[in-house]
Design an enzyme around this catalytic site. Structure first.
Site, PDB file in Angstrom:
ATOM      1  CG  ASP A 185     -91.579 -22.262  32.492  1.00 25.92           C
ATOM      2  OD1 ASP A 185     -92.097 -23.326  32.830  1.00 25.92           O
ATOM      3  OD2 ASP A 185     -91.573 -21.246  33.219  1.00 25.92           O
ATOM      4  CD  GLU A 208     -95.628 -20.036  37.868  1.00 25.97           C
ATOM      5  OE1 GLU A 208     -94.883 -20.202  38.839  1.00 25.97           O
ATOM      6  OE2 GLU A 208     -96.001 -20.974  37.146  1.00 25.97           O
TER       7      GLU A 208
HETATM    8  C1  FRU Z   1     -93.417 -21.706  35.465  1.00 23.77           C
HETATM    9  C2  FRU Z   1     -92.283 -21.449  36.451  1.00 23.77           C
HETATM   10  C3  FRU Z   1     -91.810 -20.021  36.338  1.00 23.77           C
HETATM   11  C4  FRU Z   1     -90.401 -20.113  36.844  1.00 23.77           C
HETATM   12  C5  FRU Z   1     -89.973 -21.470  36.352  1.00 23.77           C
HETATM   13  C6  FRU Z   1     -89.033 -22.209  37.262  1.00 23.77           C
HETATM   14  O1  FRU Z   1     -93.578 -23.044  35.139  1.00 23.77           O
HETATM   15  O2  FRU Z   1     -92.713 -21.716  37.748  1.00 23.77           O
HETATM   16  O3  FRU Z   1     -92.599 -19.096  37.047  1.00 23.77           O
HETATM   17  O4  FRU Z   1     -89.607 -19.079  36.350  1.00 23.77           O
HETATM   18  O5  FRU Z   1     -91.143 -22.239  36.184  1.00 23.77           O
HETATM   19  O6  FRU Z   1     -88.560 -23.382  36.656  1.00 23.77           O
END
Ligand code: FRU
Length: 535
Positions: free
Chosen positions: A34, A221
């Site tokens: 992300d 998310e």
């Molecule tokens: C989304 C996610 C978020 C989390 C991160 C962990 O892709 O699952 O929810 O903060 O990646 O790497």
């Protein structure tokens, strides 16, 4: 999060420079997911991101940092906020604390404050929970200190994450707002604060629209919430709530949906026109009525930059999908970001909806391209276009009247023998745009990779041709306008001025660079087509 390392495991192919994109961000040697902490500050766009500093698969989650002045070319700076034995540093955001409400800076040198999720590990008394924490920078984002009072917001729950913070100003005053998710409850929870340290609950939103299918296993998310003027009219502002979802997106696996509505600093109220009556199964026709940032397989965890001048709203997503993320056949890096997209709200069929167009290198686009043609009639045939150029991204802009053809489209990153290629096509009977990567090159590194994506596209009215009487005026059905960006291992398609977007990764064999346009089952007319190479 161990499920992140899927059974198909990383398949590392030693040295794959032909997959390295020209105008998309990748880390030199490591894994990323992300985008985090997107902020414009000190003359730079800052892109932090989920990074594994030690490997090219998910793990050891830390924030790494890159900067850019043009949103296309990025400089990698390495790890900004590292994980330790107590916590992984999950996704979050950064604000410019101009009035030093947090006290982490001074009035003359306001701090940047990062709000991130502490994913607590065995070395922490908070083990097993996720909670929101702060770090601050007094040197424009280059170095960071964690706040000693972390975490600042905990519910004692295990899937509470991805805070996006912004400053709200309205008739009742100004305060900080945090949108954050209870991922497995498919809820956006909203908090408010006056100092970034103390947070009080404001409201909740969800579940609504796509929640992840019958199994109920989808997680919400990386939320975002921002205002935009509708049709550029500052007197008519609406709020956009972005909710990323995995799995359960329209093309399968990870994807981003959004809602348009109103926000009063406390509560988000969606417009009824955005809400879809979802059957339990959460798929099929109902899923296609939800509002999607992207109809392809690879645009996830998309969020927007804060503090961008002129009220521009710029978003970037992770060009990947958790379905197969850890298995992409690249080396030494794995995964990249999407192009940055400028997003606006436009009235479409009576309702405000997002339109998104990519930010490209300043020169070499539009009609300045290496190749241009106008007004070409084509019946059942193919037209060879310039090959993609290694080290550069290929930008194709086309306005085409599909006319009586059954199908028109492009073959991209094709093998020179006419075999493999990625097929982007428009079907006049179904009114759908299709991106087919089943024969795009290496697809067998993961069983879920080979795929075909479709999106409904309404043709534009055929406007008057500025060149004068149009030899094709008799063609009915309207015009299809595409901007296609092909960059070594990705195809991003922006249709009808960005009303519909589709992004897919592809992994063609080295040397598969052929590009062509085709017409099947009738006559179509290209009004205008340009192919440009940019880097
Ligand atoms: C989304 C996610 C978020 C989390 C991160 C962990 O892709 O699952 O929810 O903060 O990646 O790497």
């Amino acid at each position: 999060m161990s499920s992140r390392l899927d059974a198909a495991h990383p398949q590392t192919v030693p040295g794959t420079p032909h997959f390295r994109p020209a105008i998309h961000y990748t880390a030199r040697k490591t894994w990323l997911n992300d985008p985090n902490g997107l902020v414009f500050f000190g003359g730079f766009y800052h892109l932090y991101y989920q990074n594994n500093p030690y490997d090219n698969v998910w793990g050891n989650m830390s924030w790494a940092h890159a900067t850019s002045t043009d949103l296309v070319h990025w400089t990698e700076h390495g790890v900004a906020i590292p994980c330790d034995e107590a916590e992984d540093i999950y996704s979050g955001s950064i604000v410019v604390d101009r009035a030093n409400t947090s006290g982490f800076g001074t009035a003359t040198n306001p701090p940047l404050v990062a709000v991130y999720t502490s994913a607590f590990k065995d070395g922490s008394p908070h083990r097993g929970t996720q909670a929101q924490s702060l770090a601050y920078s007094n040197d424009g984002g280059m170095t960071w200190s964690k706040y000693a009072g972390n975490p600042v917001l905990s519910r004692g729950t295990p899937h509470f994450r991805d805070p996006k913070v912004f400053e709200y100003s309205g008739p009742r005053g100004s305060w900080w707002v945090m949108v954050v998710v209870e991922a497995q409850e498919q809820k956006v929870v909203i908090y408010r604060s006056t100092n970034l340290r103390d947070w009080e609950p404001a409201s909740e939103f969800g579940p609504a629209n796509a929640v992840g299918g019958e199994s109920g296993a989808g997680e919400w998310e990386c939320p975002d919430l921002f205002p935009l003027a509708v049709d550029e009219d500052p007197a008519n502002t609406k709020w956009v709530l972005v909710v990323n979802l995995n799995p359960g997106a329209v093309a399968g696996g990870s994807g981003g949906q959004y809602f348009v509505g109103d926000f009063d600093g406390v509560t988000f109220a969606p417009d009824p026109s955005c809400l879809v009556d979802m059957p339990q199964s959460n798929d099929g026709a109902a899923l296609r009525k939800c509002l999607w940032l992207d109809w392809g397989r690879d645009y996830y965890a998309a969020v927007s930059f804060s503090n961008v001048p002129d009220n521009r709203r710029l978003m970037i997503g992770w060009l990947n999908n958790w379905d197969y993320a850890n298995s992409l056949p690249t080396d030494p890096w794995r995964s990249g970001m999407s192009l940055v997209r400028e997003v606006r709200l436009e009235t479409i069929e009576g309702h405000p909806r997002l339109v998104q167009m990519p930010i490209l290198p300043a020169a070499g686009t539009e009609t300045e391209g290496a190749f241009a043609l106008e007004r070409l009639e084509l019946r059942d045939g193919a037209l060879q276009l310039p090959d993609a150029v290694p080290g550069m991204a290929q930008v194709i802009d086309v306005e085409v009247l599909p006319g009586s053809a059954q199908r028109i489209g492009f073959r991209l990153l094709g093998a020179s023998d006419g075999g493999a290629g990625t097929i982007l096509s428009y079907d006049t009977a179904t009114g759908e745009l299709t991106l087919d990567r089943r024969n795009s090159g290496n697809t067998d590194f993961h069983p879920k990779f080979a795929s075909v994506e479709t999106a409904p596209v309404v043709l534009d009215p055929v406007g008057l041709d500025p060149l004068g009487p149009d030899p094709v005026a008799s063609l009915e059905g309207g015009a299809l306008k595409l901007r296609i960006v092909v960059d070594h291992c990705s195809v991003e398609v922006f249709a009808q001025g960005g009303r519909v977007v589709m992004s897919d990764l592809v992994f063609p064999d080295a040397g598969s660079l052929a590009t062509s346009f085709f017409v099947d089952g009738g006559k179509a007319v290209i009004r205008k087509l340009t192919v440009s190479d940019v880097s």
